[in-house]
Design a protein around this motif. Structure first.
Motif, PDB file in Angstrom:
ATOM      1  N   VAL A   1     -44.126 -16.881 -11.593  1.00 53.16           N
ATOM      2  CA  VAL A   1     -45.064 -17.783 -12.253  1.00 53.16           C
ATOM      3  C   VAL A   1     -44.675 -19.203 -11.855  1.00 53.16           C
TER       4      VAL A   1
ATOM      5  N   TYR B   1     -45.582 -23.088 -12.465  1.00 54.51           N
ATOM      6  CA  TYR B   1     -46.265 -24.011 -13.362  1.00 54.51           C
ATOM      7  C   TYR B   1     -46.380 -25.381 -12.707  1.00 54.51           C
TER       8      TYR B   1
ATOM      9  N   SER C   1     -49.145 -21.420 -20.397  1.00 56.37           N
ATOM     10  CA  SER C   1     -49.769 -20.099 -20.383  1.00 56.37           C
ATOM     11  C   SER C   1     -50.402 -19.842 -21.742  1.00 56.37           C
TER      12      SER C   1
END
Length: 139
Positions: A53, A55, A61
């Protein structure tokens, strides 16, 4: 198929072991440091998935749950995370946390508004349910 399940179980056991395991014997300059561990019930996981993931600065999220065990390691930057009713915690690169199956992951965000952040999450589950199950929080 049994070989596949055995390989996953062996990998999970190795990840969850309380002992420190080196990559070889007598390796100089190598330091192996446990960063997180959890006791999980004995079962054969049908699927293990790793996701990265990334960011953007200030990104977040949506609240969600996972159907299985989750181990997360922050690769870069800083990430804030909170599960169930706990207060948000800040994790820096190299730090990690564990989520039990079904826990509400209500906060997951980049702690910085100016720098990106990345993490890797390993998810162990039955392979039947969706990896990420969105949750709408009451305001």
């Amino acid at each position: 198929m049994n070989l596949y399940i055995n390989a996953i179980c062996f990998t999970a056991a190795a990840l969850l072991s309380s002992g420190v395991m080196a990559h070889g014997t007598g390796s100089e300059g190598e330091t192996v440091t446990p960063i997180t561990q959890a006791v999980v019930p004995p079962q054969a996981f049908k699927q293990a998935t790793a996701v990265r993931v990334d960011y953007s600065p200030g990104a977040t999220s949506a609240a969600h749950r996972h159907p299985g065990h989750v181990f997360v390691v922050v690769l870069s930057g800083e990430v804030e995370s909170a599960v169930d009713g706990s207060a948000p915690q800040r994790f820096k690169a190299g730090e990690a946390w564990y989520e039990s199956p079904g826990q509400l992951h209500r906060v997951s965000r980049n702690a910085s508004n100016s720098e990106p952040a990345s993490l890797v999450a390993w998810l162990l589950f039955d392979g039947k349910a969706e990896l990420v199950q969105p949750v709408t929080l009451k305001k």
